[in-house]
Design a protein around this motif. Structure first.
Motif, mmCIF file in Angstrom:
data_model
loop_
_atom_site.group_PDB
_atom_site.id
_atom_site.type_symbol
_atom_site.label_atom_id
_atom_site.label_comp_id
_atom_site.label_asym_id
_atom_site.label_seq_id
_atom_site.Cartn_x
_atom_site.Cartn_y
_atom_site.Cartn_z
ATOM 1 N N SER A 174 7.196 -10.165 -2.664
ATOM 2 C CA SER A 174 5.824 -9.413 -2.150
ATOM 3 C C SER A 174 5.741 -9.806 -0.646
ATOM 4 O O SER A 174 5.847 -10.737 0.148
ATOM 5 N N GLN A 175 5.544 -8.607 0.231
ATOM 6 C CA GLN A 175 5.304 -8.693 1.311
ATOM 7 C C GLN A 175 4.447 -7.490 1.811
ATOM 8 O O GLN A 175 4.251 -6.460 1.176
ATOM 9 N N MET B 272 4.996 -2.772 1.657
ATOM 10 C CA MET B 272 6.397 -2.633 1.095
ATOM 11 C C MET B 272 6.421 -0.980 0.737
ATOM 12 O O MET B 272 5.457 -0.425 0.119
ATOM 13 N N VAL C 25 10.255 -1.248 -3.973
ATOM 14 C CA VAL C 25 10.915 -2.393 -4.808
ATOM 15 C C VAL C 25 11.963 -1.808 -5.770
ATOM 16 O O VAL C 25 11.592 -0.966 -6.436
ATOM 17 N N VAL D 203 2.675 0.479 -5.289
ATOM 18 C CA VAL D 203 3.946 0.393 -4.622
ATOM 19 C C VAL D 203 4.934 1.201 -5.380
ATOM 20 O O VAL D 203 4.805 0.853 -6.659
ATOM 21 N N SER E 299 12.621 -6.100 -2.088
ATOM 22 C CA SER E 299 11.574 -5.395 -1.592
ATOM 23 C C SER E 299 12.053 -4.936 -0.401
ATOM 24 O O SER E 299 12.790 -5.773 0.567
ATOM 25 N N ALA F 245 10.511 -3.388 3.365
ATOM 26 C CA ALA F 245 9.319 -3.260 4.038
ATOM 27 C C ALA F 245 9.076 -1.787 4.961
ATOM 28 O O ALA F 245 10.106 -1.309 5.233
#
Length: 386
Positions: free
Chosen positions: A29-30, A33, A36, A60, A85, A87
């Motif tokens: 998790s960031q 995103m 994923v 997401v 994932s 960014a």
């Protein structure tokens, strides 16, 4: 400038589906995103896993598939969940699903891929061969990889397409792709990506052809079944070439002695899935009447792998992530190899996340017994934008 946090990788080895999803989410998790991607064992309760992934990641874009084994920070694993994932600051992504692959039509497939490309362009992300690529995840038992891959690559032009066919261990019963919060069969997911990170698409194989020729004299390409080779029952003639009895054919033999097809000077592996009671051979890809194949043999897999990564590092530096799709037959060979631990270390040293497949797709061709992938360097290309 180094951007090490624009991709995050994870590997959960817990066998509880909800806990696996939670561990995976916590690691990848960031903020912001854009994509994923995950690869999971078919041994999980997939409805529970899908529900938890949907709950955790919300809106997401998440894609994934079942496997014949997972590759990640924990090494080679079975009954695990691995992935990464990406960014949104460094990756612009669009994706879509094609279902009912048994009724797949080439024209419709090309139109689908072109519509995704136009959508990517419309969002202000200039896509070209230097900054863009396509990822494909497809039902590994659909028998439709060849027409789907060709159609998508034709529509995408010079943008490189690579992918993997979903697996289910060694059961060959039901393989599934994850899209829009659920797992489905007879479907494929296509993902188009514009990247600010340098990347390199690659394919490596440790297979070399011998002089032994096999002429396919009777085959059912739609079922990937070869009935006769050199005018004789296929399994009998193939076994004769190996100097063994047909009753001794097994997955280990197929992994050690695949066959190859040469197209335009390039060698493509055509791997055998199983020998059938009627003397025919089932392949992992379509084989047509009249094809001239050669028996092949493996050379040093570890040396080949180390060389492939050395070339990648020379071009883009140490990769911060490698998405890798590795054939199930390579897994069988690696499992029996004295170099197994070192092979795993090489993949870990190069931050590889991926899965063992029922087939690989590379630039419009469905292939076998290869490792195909994409390696991402650590330094953003500041002159391009997402």
């Amino acid at each position: 400038m180094v951007h090490m946090d624009c991709v995050r990788k994870a590997h959960s080895c817990t066998t509880d589906p909800r806990k696996a999803a939670q561990e995976f989410h916590a690691m990848v998790s960031q903020p912001g995103m854009s994509l994923v991607i995950f690869f999971c064992s078919s041994e999980y309760h997939l409805d529970a896993l899908a529900e938890e992934m949907k709950h955790l990641f919300g809106e997401v874009l998440v894609v994934g598939c079942t496997t014949a084994g997972e590759i990640g920070p924990a090494g080679f694993r079975d009954h695990s969940l691995a992935g990464a994932s990406f960014a949104g600051s460094h990756f612009r992504v669009v994706a879509g699903q094609v279902d009912h692959l048994q009724q797949f039509e080439v024209d419709a497939g090309q139109a689908f891929a072109q519509s995704l490309l136009h959508k990517l362009m419309a969002e202000g992300a200039p896509a070209d061969v230097d900054n863009s690529f396509a990822l494909l995840l497809i039902d590994g038992l659909s028998l439709r990889e060849e027409p789907v891959t060709r159609a998508f690559q034709t529509a995408l032009g010079r943008l490189a397409l690579l992918g993997g066919s979903a697996g289910d261990g060694m059961k060959f019963d039901k393989t599934q792709v994850y899209w829009d919060g659920q797992f489905c069969s007879d479907c494929a997911v296509l993902v188009l990506v514009v990247s600010r990170m340098p990347f390199r698409i690659f394919k490596t194989q440790h297979i070399v052809a011998t002089e032994d020729r096999l002429v396919v004299t009777e085959a059912d390409a739609s079922c990937r079944v070869v009935k006769e080779i050199n005018g004789l029952p296929a399994s009998q003639e193939y076994a004769r070439m190996l100097g063994i009895d047909a009753s001794d054919l097994n997955p280990a033999r197929f992994a050690a002695w695949p066959v190859v097809l040469t197209i335009g000077g390039t060698t493509y592996v055509r791997s055998i899935q199983k020998a059938n009671a009627d003397g025919s051979l089932t392949f992992f890809c379509a084989i047509e009447n009249g094809l001239v194949l050669r028996v092949a043999k493996g050379v040093d897999l570890l040396q080949n792998l180390e060389q492939a990564f050395a070339e990648i590092r020379a071009e883009i530096g140490p990769p911060q992530l490698v998405l890798g799709y590795d054939c199930i037959l390579r897994k069988l060979e690696i499992t029996q190899s004295a170099a197994r631990e070192r092979i795993g270390e090489v993949l870990q040293e190069n931050n590889t996340v991926g899965f063992h497949t029922y087939g690989e797709q590379f630039r419009g061709v469905h292939v076998n017994q290869t490792l195909v992938g994409i390696a991402f360097g650590a330094n953003a290309v500041e002159t391009s934008h997402v």
